[in-house]
Design an enzyme around this catalytic site. Structure first.
Site, short mmCIF file in Angstrom:
data_model
loop_
_atom_site.label_atom_id
_atom_site.label_comp_id
_atom_site.label_asym_id
_atom_site.label_seq_id
_atom_site.Cartn_x
_atom_site.Cartn_y
_atom_site.Cartn_z
N ARG A 133 -89.72 14.10 -93.76
CA ARG A 133 -90.35 14.78 -94.90
C ARG A 133 -90.68 16.24 -94.63
O ARG A 133 -91.51 16.83 -95.35
CB ARG A 133 -91.58 14.02 -95.40
CG ARG A 133 -91.26 12.61 -95.88
CD ARG A 133 -92.48 11.94 -96.50
NE ARG A 133 -92.13 10.63 -97.04
CZ ARG A 133 -92.17 9.50 -96.36
NH1 ARG A 133 -92.55 9.52 -95.08
NH2 ARG A 133 -91.84 8.37 -96.92
N LYS A 155 -84.18 28.77 -99.72
CA LYS A 155 -83.23 27.88 -100.39
C LYS A 155 -82.34 27.22 -99.34
O LYS A 155 -81.74 27.91 -98.52
CB LYS A 155 -82.36 28.66 -101.38
CG LYS A 155 -83.03 29.00 -102.69
CD LYS A 155 -82.01 29.61 -103.64
CE LYS A 155 -82.60 29.87 -105.00
NZ LYS A 155 -81.59 30.42 -105.93
N GLU A 197 -73.89 41.26 -101.49
CA GLU A 197 -75.27 40.92 -101.80
C GLU A 197 -76.17 42.15 -101.73
O GLU A 197 -77.13 42.27 -102.50
CB GLU A 197 -75.78 39.83 -100.85
CG GLU A 197 -75.10 38.48 -101.02
CD GLU A 197 -75.50 37.77 -102.31
OE1 GLU A 197 -76.47 38.18 -102.97
OE2 GLU A 197 -74.83 36.77 -102.66
N LYS A 239 -85.47 41.19 -101.60
CA LYS A 239 -85.46 39.75 -101.81
C LYS A 239 -86.82 39.14 -101.52
O LYS A 239 -87.27 38.23 -102.24
CB LYS A 239 -84.38 39.07 -100.97
CG LYS A 239 -84.28 37.59 -101.27
CD LYS A 239 -83.00 36.94 -100.83
CE LYS A 239 -82.94 35.49 -101.32
NZ LYS A 239 -81.73 34.79 -100.87
N GLU A 249 -87.89 29.90 -108.38
CA GLU A 249 -86.95 30.33 -109.42
C GLU A 249 -87.36 29.83 -110.80
O GLU A 249 -86.55 29.32 -111.57
CB GLU A 249 -85.52 29.87 -109.09
CG GLU A 249 -84.45 30.73 -109.75
CD GLU A 249 -83.06 30.43 -109.23
OE1 GLU A 249 -82.21 30.04 -110.03
OE2 GLU A 249 -82.85 30.60 -108.01
N ARG A 253 -87.04 35.14 -110.10
CA ARG A 253 -86.08 34.95 -109.00
C ARG A 253 -84.66 34.73 -109.51
O ARG A 253 -83.70 34.97 -108.78
CB ARG A 253 -86.52 33.79 -108.10
CG ARG A 253 -85.65 33.64 -106.87
CD ARG A 253 -86.24 32.70 -105.83
NE ARG A 253 -85.34 32.53 -104.70
CZ ARG A 253 -85.67 31.91 -103.57
NH1 ARG A 253 -86.88 31.41 -103.41
NH2 ARG A 253 -84.79 31.80 -102.59
N ASN A 257 -79.39 35.89 -109.01
CA ASN A 257 -78.10 35.24 -109.27
C ASN A 257 -77.13 36.14 -110.03
O ASN A 257 -76.13 35.65 -110.57
CB ASN A 257 -78.33 33.94 -110.06
CG ASN A 257 -79.04 32.89 -109.24
OD1 ASN A 257 -78.66 32.62 -108.11
ND2 ASN A 257 -80.08 32.30 -109.79
N HIS A 260 -73.43 35.43 -109.89
CA HIS A 260 -73.24 34.12 -109.28
C HIS A 260 -72.71 33.06 -110.25
O HIS A 260 -72.08 32.11 -109.82
CB HIS A 260 -74.55 33.63 -108.65
CG HIS A 260 -74.88 34.32 -107.36
ND1 HIS A 260 -75.02 35.69 -107.25
CD2 HIS A 260 -75.10 33.83 -106.11
CE1 HIS A 260 -75.33 36.00 -106.00
NE2 HIS A 260 -75.36 34.89 -105.29
N HIS A 264 -69.81 31.42 -108.48
CA HIS A 264 -69.81 30.01 -108.09
C HIS A 264 -68.67 29.26 -108.74
O HIS A 264 -68.11 28.32 -108.15
CB HIS A 264 -71.15 29.36 -108.44
CG HIS A 264 -72.26 29.71 -107.50
ND1 HIS A 264 -73.57 29.36 -107.72
CD2 HIS A 264 -72.26 30.37 -106.32
CE1 HIS A 264 -74.32 29.79 -106.73
NE2 HIS A 264 -73.55 30.41 -105.86
N HIS A 277 -68.19 33.57 -99.98
CA HIS A 277 -69.19 33.62 -101.05
C HIS A 277 -69.35 35.05 -101.58
O HIS A 277 -69.39 35.27 -102.79
CB HIS A 277 -70.52 33.09 -100.52
CG HIS A 277 -71.65 33.22 -101.50
ND1 HIS A 277 -71.70 32.52 -102.68
CD2 HIS A 277 -72.77 34.00 -101.47
CE1 HIS A 277 -72.80 32.85 -103.35
NE2 HIS A 277 -73.46 33.74 -102.63
#
Length: 375
Positions: A133, A155, A197, A239, A249, A253, A257, A260, A264, A277
């Protein structure tokens, strides 16, 4: 916030704090950080079982100096080697980490160190997020993309064949150690992927930083530390500020993206690992900027400036020549979509990003302009 910089001779160290209350952590950026004792890293490892997760390529260059720092203070050390490549950000790799932790009887005080690029950081971070956990982990990013993006913000995820990063968790590291000396071993494509980025951060929040990247592009592509350290630090600062304001997010936030939704789709459609990426994000930013201009939000001159900067970084400015319907299908399973309807990060000007739903006709027009076909 940037906590300042120190320099000794030709060595410069920058420290940025990700301000999240009692879960705040530092990002240390400098040259040759893996070759000298890092006091914050050793303090985290002291008296704990430690697992270093990496891949064979990175291990051959940087595992020994990292081991030399951690092993003398740790209660025990295991090394986990995962296959190299985006296509291996999978359940199989995740279970390999779990197998090693369980075999060594790691407890809740244990520490995971991710040594590598974004694939290693995301996979090792997700393992740390869910093992018993949640246990502590440290990011030691060795690619430019990871140093300015995936290692910062908590993330963590693995991919699913239907979509990138669809299975994961938010789990903040305790420390990020970014040694720009590792960048000199990277191929030009990897440097360009990281620059994507960095350009994104300038485009969405800081036109002055975008201008600095344009001015210093030749020095950055050559990985000159005097240019790279402050540029990486500024990207991390941008960031970190966004993450501190919106960790999970819920609003702000989402501007990270930019590019993206399109990017993606390119990664998922081609198969993970075919394009890096950052390459997909580069083409995606061009599409998003073009879409912003078509909607009357972004001046054509600003769009063209951003496209020129992306091209100067060595990134693609057009996507694969798929039918428009294929792009739209892939974007429907993007994790930012709501009930199958994609949302786009757009520019109302350089430095001002917003999130919008967009009419299909405008999206189709941008796709056709930037590589897609009607049929």
């Amino acid at each position: 916030m940037d906590q300042g910089s120190t320099s000794t001779g030709m060595t410069m160290l920058r420290e940025i704090e990700v301000a999240l209350g009692d879960r705040s952590y530092p990002i240390l950026i400098g040259e040759n950080l893996l070759d000298a004792r890092c006091a914050p890293l050793c303090a985290l490892a002291e008296g704990r079982q430690v697992a270093i997760v990496t891949n064979p390529t990175v291990a051959g260059r940087y595992l020994a100096p990292l081991r030399a720092q951690v092993e003398p203070v740790a209660a025990g050390l295991v090394e986990v080697l995962l296959p190299d490549g985006e296509q291996y950000k999978t359940w199989e790799s995740l279970n390999k980490v779990f197998d090693a932790l369980l075999e060594a009887r790691f407890d809740r005080r244990s520490l995971v160190i991710a040594l590598g690029g974004g694939v290693i950081g995301d996979t090792a971070g997700f393992a740390a997020a869910v093992y018993q956990r949640g246990i502590d982990f440290v990011q030691v990013p060795t690619t430019l993309l990871a140093q300015v993006d995936s290692s910062v913000g908590g993330k963590t995820a693995i991919n699913h064949p239907a979509g990138k990063n669809m299975i994961g968790a938010f789990h903040q590291p305790r420390l990020v150690l970014a040694d720009v000396g590792t960048l000199r071993s990277l191929p030009a494509r990897e440097i360009a992927a990281g620059l994507a980025e960095m350009l994104k951060h300038g485009a969405i929040t800081d036109p002055a930083y975008l201008g600095e990247l344009e001015r210093d592009m030749a020095r950055l592509t050559a990985c000159e530390p005097a240019a790279m350290i402050p540029a990486v630090a500024r990207s991390c600062e941008i960031k970190a500020a966004v993450v501190a304001a919106d960790e999970r997010e819920g609003g702000l936030r989402a501007i990270l993206n930019f590019g993206h939704t399109f990017g993606h789709a390119i990664e998922a459609g081609l198969g993970y690992g075919q394009w890096l990426h950052g390459e997909a994000v580069g083409a995606g930013m061009v599409m998003a900027a073009d879409l912003s201009t078509r909607l009357g939000m972004l001046a054509a001159s600003d769009r063209d400036r951003l496209v020129a900067a992306i091209a100067a970084a060595g990134l693609p400015v057009t996507g694969p020549a798929w039918p428009v319907a294929r792009y739209l299908e892939l974007m429907q399973v993007d994790k930012k979509a709501e009930q199958g309807v994609p949302k786009f990060v757009l520019l109302e000007g350089l430095g001002k990003a917003v999130v919008r739903r967009v009419p299909d006709e405008a999206v189709q027009a941008s796709l056709e302009c930037r590589g897609a076909s009607r049929d």
